[in-house]
Design a protein around this motif. Structure first.
Motif, PDB file in Angstrom:
ATOM      1  N   GLY A   1       0.832  -1.192   0.000  1.00  0.00           N
ATOM      2  CA  GLY A   1       0.000   0.000   0.000  1.00  0.00           C
ATOM      3  C   GLY A   1       0.864   1.239   0.000  1.00  0.00           C
ATOM      4  O   GLY A   1       2.050   1.178   0.339  1.00  0.00           O
ATOM      5  N   GLU A   2       0.284   2.368  -0.365  1.00  0.00           N
ATOM      6  CA  GLU A   2       1.033   3.624  -0.412  1.00  0.00           C
ATOM      7  C   GLU A   2       0.153   4.775   0.046  1.00  0.00           C
ATOM      8  O   GLU A   2      -0.972   4.917  -0.437  1.00  0.00           O
ATOM      9  N   ALA A   3       0.665   5.568   0.958  1.00  0.00           N
ATOM     10  CA  ALA A   3       0.037   6.837   1.318  1.00  0.00           C
ATOM     11  C   ALA A   3       0.674   7.902   0.436  1.00  0.00           C
ATOM     12  O   ALA A   3       1.804   8.330   0.670  1.00  0.00           O
ATOM     13  N   ALA A   4      -0.049   8.314  -0.603  1.00  0.00           N
ATOM     14  CA  ALA A   4       0.505   9.210  -1.624  1.00  0.00           C
ATOM     15  C   ALA A   4       0.418  10.663  -1.175  1.00  0.00           C
ATOM     16  O   ALA A   4      -0.270  11.489  -1.777  1.00  0.00           O
ATOM     17  N   VAL A   5       1.115  10.959  -0.103  1.00  0.00           N
ATOM     18  CA  VAL A   5       1.112  12.289   0.498  1.00  0.00           C
ATOM     19  C   VAL A   5       2.394  13.021   0.108  1.00  0.00           C
ATOM     20  O   VAL A   5       3.087  12.630  -0.829  1.00  0.00           O
ATOM     21  N   ASP A   6       2.732  14.071   0.838  1.00  0.00           N
ATOM     22  CA  ASP A   6       3.958  14.835   0.610  1.00  0.00           C
ATOM     23  C   ASP A   6       4.615  15.133   1.950  1.00  0.00           C
ATOM     24  O   ASP A   6       4.049  14.858   3.018  1.00  0.00           O
TER      25      ASP A   6
ATOM     26  N   ARG B   1     -11.644   9.843  12.344  1.00  0.00           N
ATOM     27  CA  ARG B   1     -11.824  10.991  11.463  1.00  0.00           C
ATOM     28  C   ARG B   1     -10.569  11.254  10.628  1.00  0.00           C
ATOM     29  O   ARG B   1      -9.451  11.173  11.118  1.00  0.00           O
ATOM     30  N   GLY B   2     -10.800  11.619   9.372  1.00  0.00           N
ATOM     31  CA  GLY B   2      -9.702  12.063   8.522  1.00  0.00           C
ATOM     32  C   GLY B   2      -8.696  10.976   8.170  1.00  0.00           C
ATOM     33  O   GLY B   2      -9.001   9.788   8.195  1.00  0.00           O
TER      34      GLY B   2
ATOM     35  N   TYR C   1      -1.247  19.919  -0.689  1.00  0.00           N
ATOM     36  CA  TYR C   1      -2.417  19.418  -1.423  1.00  0.00           C
ATOM     37  C   TYR C   1      -3.459  18.892  -0.449  1.00  0.00           C
ATOM     38  O   TYR C   1      -4.648  19.178  -0.564  1.00  0.00           O
ATOM     39  N   THR C   2      -3.025  18.110   0.517  1.00  0.00           N
ATOM     40  CA  THR C   2      -3.903  17.563   1.545  1.00  0.00           C
ATOM     41  C   THR C   2      -3.356  17.938   2.911  1.00  0.00           C
ATOM     42  O   THR C   2      -2.182  18.317   3.043  1.00  0.00           O
ATOM     43  N   THR C   3      -4.198  17.831   3.936  1.00  0.00           N
ATOM     44  CA  THR C   3      -3.735  18.126   5.297  1.00  0.00           C
ATOM     45  C   THR C   3      -2.764  17.069   5.798  1.00  0.00           C
ATOM     46  O   THR C   3      -2.033  17.302   6.766  1.00  0.00           O
TER      47      THR C   3
END
Length: 375
Positions: free
Chosen positions: A49-54, A98-99, A59-61
């Motif tokens: 799996g991958e959390a495609a964050v930064d 949440r979130g 872009y996202t919180t």
């Protein structure tokens, strides 16, 4: 496994891969892709799996640090606590948290991957109500970041079209919009072209945005704030150009609200943003019932996340070209071997092997990992 999938080991890695060149959108610029990869051992199977964050929340919180934190304190202990029958059961267990949608999507992904491997079926076929309706190939197009001049944008478009792409998406923001779109349209009057503002405009800009009808765009993506359905509705009423919601589509419920309000002509589904493939399918189904076309968006990241997005893009309601499959155009390297098959320069094959249908290169994974946690 009639009793479900009980995970023996979870490993989360923070991964950093440099970009070939800076990628700029209206809310920021990145030169390094910073994300989280999850590995899950379940008997003879390994799920990914991958959390495609930064590294920063532009872009996202969520960020890599928040994904690792919620994974360490909440998601990993829960996943290790019991056996799971399928991804839907996992999503139900997440309702009280949440979130953290991108982190949840990474954990859900390992369940899809293991489930598919155990059944000898691709995730795309598992996701579909009728596998015969799954699209085996997905048309894709590039997302071109904000350039320094209109001339450099036109030059970049020429390079992308030369590769075989037929749909072009360009990023815009206040002060770097009309002149750029005009130059692109003058150079390529017949190319399917869309613009993406990433929430850069405000309600007082509606008249300015409405003037873009003259450019014959296939859509304007997320022009207003991510939480602003009301004024997106007003913009839909005002414009002939279709308005596409992206950042606003965070849950099936918000999707239903947008559809009921007629705040979107088109919907972009990002698998990580809605929390995984289960809710991606729910959003898809809501839109299909309403007669609203969808397409599957992407984020810079590895082939792990791209494999899940391609599964979503195979759904029958995903009728517009996707952003999926362009990771190698921006990253200097990837952690997945044998990048997805491409034909005619702009169509990507949906993985048809068991599970996600990918092979992770462990040497590269270790090379680019900067933090590792194991449970």
């Amino acid at each position: 496994m009639s009793k479900g999938f009980k995970f023996d080991r979870l490993v989360a890695r923070r991964v950093q891969i440099p970009l070939k060149s800076p990628f700029r959108i209206s809310v920021g610029e990145v030169t390094m892709k910073d994300f989280v990869v999850l590995e899950a051992q379940c008997g003879p199977w390994v799920g990914w799996g991958e959390a495609a964050v930064d590294g920063v929340p532009f872009y996202t919180t969520e960020t890599s640090e928040t994904a690792l934190s919620i994974g360490r304190t909440v998601l990993a202990p829960l996943m290790r606590s019991r056996a799971w029958s399928d991804p839907e059961e996992w999503v139900e267990a997440m309702e009280g948290i949440r979130g953290h949608s991108f982190a949840k999507a990474a954990f859900e992904s390992v369940l899809w991957d293991v489930l598919g491997q155990s059944r000898g079926s691709s995730v795309a076929h598992l996701l579909a109500d009728d596998p015969s309706e799954s699209q085996p190939w997905v048309q894709v197009g590039p997302s071109i970041g904000i350039k320094g001049t209109p001339e450099s944008l036109v030059e970049t478009i020429a390079q992308e079209l030369a590769k075989g792409y037929r749909r072009i998406k360009i990023k815009v923001c206040p002060g770097q919009d009309v002149e750029y779109i005009e130059a692109a349209r003058a150079a390529y009057p017949d190319v399917e072209m869309m613009v993406d503002a990433n929430s850069a405009y405000q309600p007082h800009d509606i008249e300015h945005l409405a003037s873009w009808d003259r450019f014959g765009l296939m859509m304007i993506e997320q022009p207003l704030d991510h939480d602003d359905l009301w004024f997106h509705r007003e913009l839909c009423r005002r414009m002939k150009t279709p308005i596409c919601l992206d950042e606003s589509i965070q849950t099936p419920h918000l999707t239903r609200c947008a559809l009921e309000m007629k705040a979107a002509d088109i919907v972009n589904i990002k698998v990580g943003r809605v929390g995984g493939l289960v809710d991606s399918k729910r959003v898809h189904d809501l839109c299909r019932k309403a007669g609203t076309p969808v397409w599957i968006g992407s984020r810079l990241g590895s082939g792990i996340a791209e494999a899940g997005r391609l599964a979503a893009a195979s759904l029958p309601g995903a009728t517009y070209p996707s952003d999926v499959g362009a990771g190698l155009a921006y990253l200097t390297d990837d952690i997945v071997d044998d990048w997805f098959e491409v034909r005619d320069g702009c169509e990507v094959k949906v993985p048809d092997g068991p599970g996600l249908g990918i092979r992770v290169n462990r040497d590269k994974l270790e090379k680019y990992s900067v933090e590792t946690y194991e449970w």
